[in-house]
Design a protein around this motif. Structure first.
Motif, PDB file in Angstrom:
ATOM      1  N   ALA A 196       0.843  -1.200   0.000  1.00 18.60           N
ATOM      2  CA  ALA A 196       0.000   0.000   0.000  1.00 18.60           C
ATOM      3  C   ALA A 196       0.878   1.249   0.000  1.00 18.60           C
ATOM      4  N   THR A 198       3.928   1.480  -1.174  1.00 20.08           N
ATOM      5  CA  THR A 198       4.521   1.609  -2.501  1.00 20.08           C
ATOM      6  C   THR A 198       3.563   2.264  -3.471  1.00 20.08           C
ATOM      7  N   MET A 199       2.292   1.827  -3.430  1.00 21.28           N
ATOM      8  CA  MET A 199       1.327   2.396  -4.366  1.00 21.28           C
ATOM      9  C   MET A 199       1.191   3.889  -4.152  1.00 21.28           C
ATOM     10  N   GLU A 200       1.094   4.287  -2.889  1.00 21.78           N
ATOM     11  CA  GLU A 200       0.921   5.715  -2.673  1.00 21.78           C
ATOM     12  C   GLU A 200       2.193   6.488  -2.999  1.00 21.78           C
ATOM     13  N   ARG A 202       3.918   6.038  -5.364  1.00 22.92           N
ATOM     14  CA  ARG A 202       3.935   6.258  -6.807  1.00 22.92           C
ATOM     15  C   ARG A 202       2.729   7.089  -7.232  1.00 22.92           C
TER      16      ARG A 202
ATOM     17  N   VAL C  79       1.404  11.478   1.151  1.00 28.53           N
ATOM     18  CA  VAL C  79       2.483  10.773   0.457  1.00 28.53           C
ATOM     19  C   VAL C  79       2.315  10.876  -1.060  1.00 28.53           C
ATOM     20  N   ALA C  83       4.842  12.458  -3.742  1.00 28.89           N
ATOM     21  CA  ALA C  83       5.383  11.632  -4.830  1.00 28.89           C
ATOM     22  C   ALA C  83       5.526  12.435  -6.121  1.00 28.89           C
ATOM     23  N   PHE C  90      12.677   1.671  -2.921  1.00 25.19           N
ATOM     24  CA  PHE C  90      12.970   1.065  -1.626  1.00 25.19           C
ATOM     25  C   PHE C  90      14.059   0.021  -1.746  1.00 25.19           C
ATOM     26  N   PHE C  98       3.568  -5.052  -7.840  1.00 21.28           N
ATOM     27  CA  PHE C  98       2.222  -5.577  -7.597  1.00 21.28           C
ATOM     28  C   PHE C  98       1.394  -5.685  -8.872  1.00 21.28           C
ATOM     29  N   PHE C 108       1.918   2.376 -14.089  1.00 19.85           N
ATOM     30  CA  PHE C 108       1.115   2.736 -12.924  1.00 19.85           C
ATOM     31  C   PHE C 108       1.268   4.207 -12.515  1.00 19.85           C
ATOM     32  N   ALA C 109       2.515   4.672 -12.367  1.00 22.41           N
ATOM     33  CA  ALA C 109       2.718   6.046 -11.913  1.00 22.41           C
ATOM     34  C   ALA C 109       2.212   7.075 -12.928  1.00 22.41           C
ATOM     35  N   LEU C 160       7.815   8.138 -13.262  1.00 24.31           N
ATOM     36  CA  LEU C 160       7.163   9.240 -12.550  1.00 24.31           C
ATOM     37  C   LEU C 160       7.838  10.564 -12.893  1.00 24.31           C
TER      38      LEU C 160
END
Ligand SMILES: Nc1ncnc2c1ncn2[C@@H]1O[C@H](COP(=O)(O)OP(=O)(O)OP(=O)(O)O)[C@@H](O)[C@H]1O
Ligand SMILES: Nc1ncnc2c1ncn2[C@@H]1O[C@H](COP(=O)(O)OP(=O)(O)OP(=O)(O)O)[C@@H](O)[C@H]1O
Ligand SMILES: [Mg+2]
Ligand SMILES: [Mg+2]
Lengths: 243, 240, 245
Positions: A196, A198-200, A202, C79, C83, C90, C98, C108-109, C160
């Motif tokens: 979760a 990680t998703m945020e 990004r 957050v 971003a 990380f 995922f 995704f980004a 991103l």
């Protein structure tokens, strides 16, 4: 055909399972099952894996069939024991109905696996469902295999550390699983939490809207399939209700 | 079996002559289910219970896959692997784990206890040496001390930093006293000082007539500590 | 305006209560590559989490002092909003993948940024190309090797296109080719005026940095030009940042 729109697939699954529930004779049900198998064949699904799945369900199915055929009365008596009718023609009929119905339900559900989970999110968002909710569905679909992998890895690690899971007696096995249930769960929760984050990190949900790399578009095949299923279902249901 | 590569390796192993192979691979091919190209092809290799064998190779060349085959997590699509003369498939993971100590590439995956101390005690208790509680505690304390983890004894292992997790994973495997250590990328996450400590520790392991296999990209570490170097290239091993 | 401002930052995690970061202050100017080094467990990853706002928004514990990225105070922005300024890769690749395919992971980004489809497509192509992972496009990211996972995680953040990039030990698991690729990418990003903070143990890799921050037990021990710090062998040896083998 494997590039059918996921929405079309959802509609076909709904129609197939409705039909499976409403049809009530062995022959049409068998036909429906064969038809579902044909669809799966078109969608190029891995048949080997399906049969493996069915294999595990087999004993359960058999048990149900036997119970069903014993407890359904009426029709011609085929086997009887002192005055008790054990097997009747109606019993066989209804057992076969149940068999084909279940097989159809299982195999139609498998149509779902022929699209990637992300396509269903798209399908849901394009059906005007808020994308947060659609994403929760994605997360459930995506995280599940990750969690399963995580648990498998941990079980391997435990065995490598000297616990002979394959050889310890049942009593101990249960004790073992109850002991490791809590750490396994906390591990899975931690993983969910990290994903979760990680998703945020990004930029997930930074705006109220979101764009998509691919957009789903109905093709002619989609319309044909959907219309066909809709008509077939309506005809069968109408016949059922009218007579 | 007659691939040129296999032949050369075989000659090399004959040259080592007197030493019996601890792990033997013959014609091992491995392909992940659903993939068309095998990751490892026709591998013939002997691994000995002596010195430090280093395995290198590009990202995705199949080093981790190879290590999972050695430890029995994966089984070869073709060919067989023998551990000390026994077929790997006839042994359980627990039996293999007592002979080969495996540290995963991602050590977080192999920690499952609620405290660091418990993580180490777990292995000690499973050895079946029938140690008393006191003896176990003493041994755990010694190991914690050796790997500089004493201050974290009561901490949840998954909340450690990456380098601390790696040290803990090595320590947890160390107490099993395996014949062979199989370490997948043991130096990632370790600072230079801990790398040196790890190297010293490996020296001790081989001095005790036990073997080490490390998989690593760390050229400096390998050139300092490895006694045998093999490179994985396009699914096959090349001895250097 | 400074890209990163950390002012008297102290932090302790909820469970242990032990202070992990102790009164840290530093600034990073736009276009700088800064390397953060220190022994394992000294708080490098924790500091990275502070820069991304994950501390204090996701992890509890006690935070005092101020962190701001491109003028945004991490306490005040979510957050996801942070971003837009900071891209965070990380340390553990397994916790950051995922999506069903590599392509979706990288998309995704940009999708979250509401970019038009063509732009998303071109960003994916570009990222796959510079990282040299075009062949993995349709693979499942969770079925890749350790190094490949790190490259994908890196790609997902590069897509991103943040002004500030924070990389927590991403080079350690890469082969020499991969290391060289990332090195070139970082130098290229600096050319474009991006700010980069890398955490690294290997002093050779650190040498691309302009500046080095040395952390010891949560204290900022030294903050200086890369050449001076890396040339100070005596200091490095004394603090175990380099070892004679
Ligand atoms: N579970 C899996 N299913 C399918 N393919 C996989 C799986 N795990 C790894 N692979 C593939 O097998 C190949 C070898 O992977 P492996 O993890 O063995 O590489 P590696 O040499 O350890 O690389 P690294 O140095 O990056 O750790 C890779 O191309 C990877 O994509
Ligand atoms: N979630 C957490 N809860 C409690 N303590 C933590 C947590 N994460 C890290 N710590 C502790 O904080 C300290 C600093 O951890 P951090 O991960 O920042 O170290 P690091 O400098 O990144 O080390 P490494 O080089 O090993 O990655 C460690 O001693 C660790 O045990
Ligand atoms: Mg690997
Ligand atoms: Mg760290």
């Amino acid at each position: 055909m494997s590039d059918l729109d996921p929405r079309t697939k959802i509609v076909s699954i709904l129609c197939l399972s409705t039909l499976a529930v409403f049809l009530n004779e062995p022959w049409p049900l068998l036909l429906l099952f064969v038809f579902t198998l044909l669809i799966l064949l078109f969608l190029r699904i891995n048949f080997f894996r399906i049969t493996m799945r069915f294999k595990k369900l087999l004993p359960l199915l058999l048990l149900m069939l036997i119970i069903q055929s014993i407890f359904t009365a009426g029709g011609e008596v085929l086997i009887s024991f002192h005055d008790i009718n054990i097997l009747t023609s109606n019993g066989i009929n209804s057992a076969l109905c149940i068999l084909f119905r279940l097989l159809t339900l299982f195999s139609s559900a498998m149509i779902i696996m022929t699209s990637s989970s992300k396509d269903y999110v798209l399908a849901l968002t394009q059906l005007k469902i808020p994308y947060e909710i659609a994403f929760m569905v994605l997360v459930a679909l995506r995280f599940l295999p990750i969690f399963i992998e995580e648990i498998k890895d941990t079980l391997v690690a435990i065995q490598l550390r000297g616990v002979d899971l394959q050889r310890i007696p049942w009593r101990h096995k249960i004790k073992f699983y109850t002991r490791f249930l809590a750490p396994l769960l906390s591990r899975v929760m931690l993983k969910a939490h990290q994903l979760a984050i990680t998703m945020e990190a990004r930029a997930f949900r930074v705006y109220r809207r979101r764009t998509y790399l691919r957009l789903l578009q109905y093709s002619v095949a989609d319309y044909v399939v959907m219309v066909f299923f809709a008509i077939a279902t309506i005809v069968v249901l109408a016949r059922d209700f009218l007579y | 079996m007659f691939s040129a590569n296999g032949f050369i390796l075989r000659v090399l192993s004959v040259k080592r002559g007197w030493l019996m192979a601890y792990i033997e691979l013959e014609n091992v091919t491995f392909c992940y289910p659903g993939q068309s190209r095998p990751v490892l092809r026709d591998i013939n290799l002997s691994i000995y219970k002596e010195g430090v064998t280093a395995i290198t190779g590009a990202n995705g060349s199949g080093k981790t896959t190879f290590s999972k085959l050695l430890i029995g997590i994966l089984t070869p699509t073709k060919g067989w692997i023998k551990l000390n003369g026994q077929l790997l498939t006839s042994l359980t993971l627990a039996q293999i784990g007592r002979r080969i100590g495996y540290v995963f590439q991602n050590p977080g995956k192999q920690l499952f206890c609620e405290t660091v101390e418990e993580e180490i005690a777990f292995g000690v208790r499973n050895l079946g040496l029938g140690l008393s509680t006191d003896q176990v505690a003493q041994k755990v304390r010694m190991v914690l001390d050796y790997f500089e983890l004493t201050r974290y004894a009561q901490v949840y292992p998954l909340s450690l930093s990456a380098g601390e997790k790696r040290r803990l994973a090595i320590a947890a495997v160390f107490v099993l006293e395996p014949d062979l250590l199989l370490l997948d990328e043991p130096t990632t996450g370790l600072d230079p000082y801990r790398k040196k400590l790890l190297g010293d520790y490996l020296d001790k392991v081989i001095a005790a007539k036990r073997g080490v296999v490390i998989i690593s990209h760390d050229q400096k570490f390998i050139s300092r500590y490895a006694t045998r170097l093999i490179k994985l290239q396009e699914g096959q091993f090349v001895e250097e | 305006m400074d890209a990163i401002v950390v002012n008297q930052l102290s932090y302790s995690y909820q469970v242990s209560g032990r202070q992990i970061l102790k009164n840290i202050s530093f600034k990073v100017a736009p276009g700088e590559i800064v390397a953060l080094i220190g022994l394992s467990g000294c708080g490098k990853s924790t500091l990275c989490l502070c820069l991304g706002g994950i501390i204090p928004h996701y992890l509890g514990g006690e935070l005092t002092g101020r962190v701001s990225v491109n003028g945004k105070d991490t306490k005040e922005y979510k957050v996801a909003q942070l971003a837009l300024e900071v891209g965070l890769v990380f340390q553990d690749p397994d916790t950051q993948l995922f999506s069903p395919t590599v392509e979706d992971e990288i998309a995704f980004a940009p999708e979250n940024l509401c970019l038009p489809v063509e732009e998303i497509g071109s960003r994916i192509n570009k990222v796959l190309d510079i990282l040299g992972i075009s062949a993995l496009r349709k693979e499942n990211p969770n079925r890749l090797s350790g190094g490949q996972k790190h490259l994908v995680a890196m790609g997902a953040v590069l897509a991103l296109e943040p002004a500030i990039l924070v990389l927590d030990e991403v080079l350690a698991q890469l082969d020499p080719v991969g290391k060289k690729t990332i090195n070139d990418i970082l130098l290229d990003l600096r050319q474009q005026g991006k700010t980069i903070l890398i955490v690294e143990h290997d002093l050779e890799t650190v040498s691309i940095a302009d500046r080095v921050l040395v952390l010891e037990n949560g204290l900022l021990l030294r903050d200086g030009q890369a050449e001076t710090v890396l040339a100070d062998r005596e200091f490095l040896l004394r603090h175990k940042l380099e070892c004679e083998v």
